[in-house]
Design a protein around this motif. Sequence first.
Motif, short mmCIF file in Angstrom:
data_model
loop_
_atom_site.label_atom_id
_atom_site.label_comp_id
_atom_site.label_asym_id
_atom_site.label_seq_id
_atom_site.Cartn_x
_atom_site.Cartn_y
_atom_site.Cartn_z
N ILE A 13 142.87 44.44 72.31
CA ILE A 13 143.90 44.91 71.71
C ILE A 13 145.44 44.70 72.27
N LEU A 37 150.35 46.70 62.43
CA LEU A 37 149.10 46.51 62.00
C LEU A 37 148.81 45.38 60.97
N TYR A 53 139.65 46.66 64.73
CA TYR A 53 139.73 47.83 65.98
C TYR A 53 139.77 49.04 65.33
N VAL A 58 143.15 52.04 68.43
CA VAL A 58 144.42 51.88 68.03
C VAL A 58 145.53 53.15 68.38
#
Length: 390
Positions: A13, A37, A53, A58
């Motif tokens: 990430i 995003l 994810y 997140v």
Amino acid sequence: MARKRITNDLPPIKEAFPCFRGFTPDQSRQRAITLLLRECARSLQRKDARPFYTMREVAAFFGAPLRTVAISYETLDMEGFLARIRGSQTMLAGKRASPRQPINAIVGLPISLQSMLASPFECQLQMELEERLRVRGFVADSIFFRPNEDYEPAFTDRLLRHNLDIVIWHSPHPLASHVLMSLRERGVRLVLLQSAEAPLRVAARGHLLVWQNAYHEMAAYWVKAGIRKAFFVEPINLLSRRALRQLPPILDEHGITLHTIDATEIALSQHLANQAAIPGQTVLGFMDFITADTLCNGYPELIERISTHTRLAFCRGAVRVPRLVTRRICVDVVDLNPVTLADGVVADLCDVQNTQEGLRATFQAEYHPQVIVSSGVERPYHNRTPLSSN
């Protein structure tokens, strides 16, 4: 039990958001996370969908409340970038549409519009085939056609536009052989359900529908009831006209003579006048649902009067006639069991050990004396068996 961990092939990430350095004091976190995003999802999209994810992942990365991230995911779901699967995972949508489950093949089920309205058997067979095909991983595509359309050359092109792999066709019209051969030439596999009296000579997986044994049982029952004459309305359907020509020897064997009458109101009225003096000793039979539907539902009062003097018989499957149902008038019915037929046809289609064309199975029609034909799909004289995916 712990939830199964979902793995994905996305980059870590931190690599997905390399420019993120935190939020400014006057910045809307909701808007900023949604924007980040969206850009991430757009850059990571491939042809096919893949896991994205998790919201918790997140939320931890951005140091934001889980609810804030959930709202952002909801926004991207509405925009088509993400697909949230409740209690499971979030999928990053692919650039092309893809099925959630593997598809074995697309199976076309041609059926006439009139039969869906008039024939309980045709309607239930269509539903049973669709249900069993779906359980086995097929997509069932019902293709409705109007009268006389099924043997027109343009019908071939219409079927091909559905991108079919297989066609399961119940009682194709004798003039539709060129349609079937054209489909076969284009790689479409054929599964034909045909009467044993006059099957088409087309290379296909064939399932024969045998009516003669049921007709013998019917004739024996009529003789016990004192019936010596049977009047049959001349069928409209070509297949049924051929079937009617093979019925006299069966009835003769039991001492019953067969007479034909025209498929008109005048002929039915004349029949009523002739038979009123000897009630209960004759039969008025129909050899196709098209003729029976046209006359019985077109002249319901006349049919009701005839039923007080003559036994009615639907010899090629039951027909929905609301007048007979509401008056609780019983009729004789010869037809096939749609559950048994659908079970056999789909099981054979899925038999990987036996793939050759030719005759596959034979199904016997059943005789049901003096029943009330339901106006719905389920018929009272058929026991429905539970569906199994095994």
